[in-house]
Design a protein around this motif. Structure first.
Motif, short mmCIF file in Angstrom:
data_model
loop_
_atom_site.label_atom_id
_atom_site.label_comp_id
_atom_site.label_asym_id
_atom_site.label_seq_id
_atom_site.Cartn_x
_atom_site.Cartn_y
_atom_site.Cartn_z
N ALA A 80 0.81 -1.21 0.00
CA ALA A 80 0.00 0.00 0.00
C ALA A 80 0.85 1.26 0.00
O ALA A 80 0.37 2.33 -0.36
N ASP A 81 2.11 1.16 0.43
CA ASP A 81 3.03 2.30 0.40
C ASP A 81 4.44 1.74 0.26
O ASP A 81 4.95 1.10 1.19
N TYR A 82 5.05 1.97 -0.89
CA TYR A 82 6.36 1.39 -1.19
C TYR A 82 7.50 2.06 -0.42
O TYR A 82 8.62 1.54 -0.41
N CYS A 83 7.23 3.20 0.19
CA CYS A 83 8.30 3.98 0.83
C CYS A 83 8.08 4.14 2.34
O CYS A 83 8.45 5.15 2.93
N ASP A 84 7.47 3.14 2.94
CA ASP A 84 7.29 3.17 4.39
C ASP A 84 7.31 1.73 4.90
O ASP A 84 7.10 0.78 4.15
N VAL A 85 7.58 1.58 6.20
CA VAL A 85 7.58 0.27 6.85
C VAL A 85 6.22 0.03 7.48
O VAL A 85 5.66 0.93 8.12
N GLU A 201 7.96 6.20 -13.85
CA GLU A 201 8.68 7.22 -13.09
C GLU A 201 8.46 7.05 -11.59
O GLU A 201 9.39 7.26 -10.80
N SER A 202 7.28 6.63 -11.18
CA SER A 202 7.03 6.42 -9.76
C SER A 202 7.95 5.34 -9.20
O SER A 202 8.46 5.47 -8.08
N PHE A 203 8.17 4.28 -9.97
CA PHE A 203 9.04 3.22 -9.47
C PHE A 203 10.52 3.62 -9.51
O PHE A 203 11.30 3.13 -8.68
N ARG A 204 10.90 4.50 -10.41
CA ARG A 204 12.27 5.03 -10.31
C ARG A 204 12.44 5.77 -8.98
O ARG A 204 13.49 5.65 -8.33
N ASP A 205 11.42 6.50 -8.59
CA ASP A 205 11.47 7.20 -7.31
C ASP A 205 11.55 6.22 -6.13
O ASP A 205 12.26 6.46 -5.15
N VAL A 206 10.82 5.11 -6.22
CA VAL A 206 10.86 4.10 -5.17
C VAL A 206 12.26 3.51 -5.05
O VAL A 206 12.81 3.37 -3.95
N LEU A 207 12.86 3.18 -6.19
CA LEU A 207 14.22 2.66 -6.18
C LEU A 207 15.17 3.63 -5.50
O LEU A 207 15.97 3.25 -4.63
N TRP A 210 15.03 3.88 -1.55
CA TRP A 210 15.73 2.85 -0.79
C TRP A 210 17.23 2.87 -1.05
O TRP A 210 18.03 2.62 -0.13
N LEU A 211 17.62 3.19 -2.27
CA LEU A 211 19.05 3.30 -2.56
C LEU A 211 19.68 4.44 -1.76
O LEU A 211 20.80 4.31 -1.25
N ASP A 212 18.97 5.54 -1.64
CA ASP A 212 19.48 6.66 -0.85
C ASP A 212 19.63 6.29 0.63
O ASP A 212 20.47 6.85 1.34
N ARG A 213 18.85 5.34 1.10
CA ARG A 213 18.98 4.89 2.49
C ARG A 213 20.14 3.92 2.66
O ARG A 213 20.51 3.59 3.79
N GLY A 214 20.67 3.42 1.54
CA GLY A 214 21.86 2.59 1.61
C GLY A 214 21.69 1.13 1.28
O GLY A 214 22.61 0.34 1.50
N VAL A 215 20.51 0.72 0.75
CA VAL A 215 20.34 -0.69 0.45
C VAL A 215 21.28 -1.10 -0.69
O VAL A 215 21.68 -0.28 -1.52
N ASP A 216 21.58 -2.38 -0.74
CA ASP A 216 22.57 -2.90 -1.69
C ASP A 216 21.94 -3.51 -2.93
O ASP A 216 22.65 -3.92 -3.85
N ALA A 271 23.00 1.91 -11.52
CA ALA A 271 24.37 2.19 -11.95
C ALA A 271 24.82 3.59 -11.55
O ALA A 271 26.03 3.86 -11.47
N ALA A 272 23.88 4.48 -11.25
CA ALA A 272 24.24 5.83 -10.84
C ALA A 272 24.72 5.87 -9.39
O ALA A 272 25.20 6.91 -8.92
N TYR A 273 24.61 4.76 -8.67
CA TYR A 273 25.03 4.68 -7.26
C TYR A 273 26.31 3.88 -7.14
O TYR A 273 26.56 2.96 -7.91
N ASP A 274 27.12 4.23 -6.15
CA ASP A 274 28.34 3.48 -5.88
C ASP A 274 28.01 2.15 -5.21
O ASP A 274 26.96 1.99 -4.59
N GLY A 275 28.94 1.19 -5.33
CA GLY A 275 28.87 0.00 -4.50
C GLY A 275 28.27 -1.24 -5.12
O GLY A 275 27.83 -2.13 -4.39
#
Length: 556
Positions: A80-85, A201-207, A210-216, A271-275
């Motif tokens: 129901a919300d891809y950006c919350d726990v 575009e909404s799913f790019r934002d979802v990615l 979580w990537l900004d939070r540090g997921v691998d 690919a725009a993120y390190d690691g």
């Protein structure tokens, strides 16, 4: 092309050096892992509390099944919300704490993402219902007019993976019967229309969230879905095939060419993120060669090797799958990603001893034919795991397999929660049997899963002897076997190694060398002689230089 089945000297090698090429990744099904709150449902603080246990096991990464906000109609796969726990599992702060604690132990975190469908409670779908036919809000989902004079018939004959029709008719804002929406799974899980740029575009934002939070990385649910064949033609699936279409060709809602464009787009986002962030595909496809198309260099990084998972306990069949896998994935520059169990299939400590066919997703229960012998099942499971962990590439483990947990077969009907059970009116048991909460201690409430004794599915009494605490320090335990295998695998870099077959002395024996380790797996009914060597690990006790049936050994 050389046939490795007749030429054992052909060498099959992984390529590249990114972490995901060789990693052992441990799947956590959060609601069944560890409960810190006492409500009977596992949570993120429960994961954090057991990270030292996972570090001592020797894994490289964790894949977390969905923990995002959800009504839990399908155990979190209805988001129901891809950006919350979801409050069941904690908070975003709990997630951040868990991620930091995992990274401090050199354990990476892969998040499950469900892009084929959302929950019907998602704000986007609620807006679509309110906006009516032809609206931009409805264009996010697969709404269609019905067939027949009054639109009373579904747009086509597609069936839900969980049983029953794949279409549900809505009541329009003015109270009249209206359009139909597609749901390849439960009616509470409407499918997105991935031709819609707003969805993309909404799913790019979802990615990025979580990537900004540090997921691998991300494990992508139903990665072979999303795109449906133009015109939505009628299709009747093979009733004997697995529910996700892995045994069928030319399914109009699985494996469509357009889905590859989505993964190329996602690849660019990561690919725009390190690691070395990674994408892993849940893609059930008819052949290994087709699955390998999902992991070409500009698409996903891993794809579960479901053909390996579904292969019978037979030396010839397994050798063919291993050869085909290393060849097909190697040709596109990807590792083979081996797996034996997960939250959707019968645990391999039971599956490998079944004597009746069980299609993927159907599950087994009290009235199922061909129930497994638990002794044979565990013996084969230990041997199969020892074989898998010696192979080049990456490997996924499902929580509890390191304890030798079997499928829970004798669940009462009134505790079952899988939508498959309800949508088939009890004809298919579904997946609850592989999702029962873990036993951590031999005694105490819920075997250590929950301090209060609450457990969302009941645990069988025989799990007391399989609890982690009961196995820890016992050199004969399944837990100790996994610890030894993972330590030797890492020390000898077997994930990045090269497989070379040799003659094991019997058609029922798989024998190969990787990284200086000779591996022999006896899948037959008769013991065979072992070559000389120092035993690094064995799935069963050895004596007199003999390899017993259903046993795997690693020799140096």
């Amino acid at each position: 092309m050389t046939d490795t089945a007749t030429n054992p000297d052909v060498r099959l090698t992984t390529v590249g050096g990114e972490w995901w090429r060789t990693a052992v990744i441990y799947q956590i099904y959060p609601r069944s892992f560890a409960d810190s709150s006492g409500d009977g449902i596992g949570d993120l603080p429960g994961v954090t509390a057991h990270l030292d246990d996972l570090a001592s096991l020797g894994i490289d990464a964790i894949w977390l099944s969905p923990f995002q906000r959800s009504p839990q109609k399908d155990a979190g796969y209805d988001v129901a919300d891809y950006c919350d726990v979801d409050p069941l599992f904690g908070t975003l702060a709990d997630f951040d704490e868990m991620l930091a604690a995992a990274h401090a132990r050199s354990i990476r975190i892969i998040v499950d993402l469900v892009p084929n469908h959302s929950s019907d409670q998602h704000a986007w779908f609620q807006a679509a219902l309110a906006a009516g036919p032809g609206s931009p809000e409805r264009a996010r989902y697969m709404f269609r007019d019905g067939r027949g004079p009054n639109g009373d018939e579904a747009p086509n004959n597609w069936e839900s993976v969980f049983g029953g029709p794949a279409w549900t008719r809505v009541t329009e804002p003015d109270g009249t019967p209206g359009q139909w929406y597609l749901h390849l799974f439960d009616a509470s899980q409407p499918d997105f229309d991935w031709s819609n740029e707003g969805v993309q575009e909404s799913f790019r934002d979802v990615l990025r969230f979580w990537l900004d939070r540090g997921v691998d990385g991300f494990r992508v649910d139903v990665a072979h879905g999303l795109v449906k064949q133009h015109g939505l033609p009628d299709y009747t699936p093979d009733p004997e095939a697995g529910s996700m279409g892995g045994n069928e060709a030319a399914v109009p809602y699985w494996g469509q060419p357009g889905v590859h464009d989505i993964w190329r787009d996602w690849h660019d986002v990561l690919a725009a993120y390190d690691g070395d962030r990674a994408l892993c595909a849940e893609a059930w496809l008819p052949t290994i060669a087709q699955t390998a198309l999902w992991v070409r260099r500009d698409e996903m990084h891993q794809a579960f090797n479901f053909e390996y998972l579904e292969t019978d306990w037979n030396a010839g069949a397994l050798r063919r799958v291993i050869d085909e896998s290393l060849r097909a994935y190697g040709e596109v520059g990807a590792p083979s990603t081996w797996v034996l169990s997960n939250h959707d299939v019968v645990r391999h400590a039971s599956r490998l001893a079944l004597t009746a066919d069980t299609p993927q997703g159907a599950g087994i229960g009290p009235k199922s034919p061909g129930k497994p012998d638990p002794v044979v099942g565990l013996r084969r499971a230990r041997a199969a795991s020892a074989l898998m962990l010696a192979l080049p590439g990456s490997a996924y483990l499902y929580q509890g397999e390191e304890l030798g947990l079997p499928e829970v077969i004798e669940l009462p009907d009134d505790v079952r929660q899988d939508p498959t059970w309800f949508r088939t009116n009890g004809e298919r048991y579904g997946r609850d049997g592989c999702r029962v909460p873990l036993p951590w201690s031999a005694e105490g409430p819920a075997y250590g899963f929950s301090d209060t004794g609450a457990s969302w599915l009941p645990q069988p009494a025989e799990w007391s002897a399989l609890a982690r605490e009961a196995q820890q320090g016992d050199p004969t335990s399944t837990l100790s076997l996994y610890e030894t295998l993972l330590a030797e695998r890492r020390a000898r870099d077997l994930g990045a190694g090269t497989l070379e077959w040799f003659d094991g002395g019997s058609p029922d024996v798989l024998a190969f060398e990787n990284g200086g380790v000779r591996v022999l797996a006896n899948l037959g009914s008769a013991p065979v002689a072992l070559p000389e060597g120092v035993v690094l690990a064995a799935s069963e006790p050895l004596a007199d230089s003999i390899l017993p049936p259903d046993t795997t050994v690693w020799l140096a």
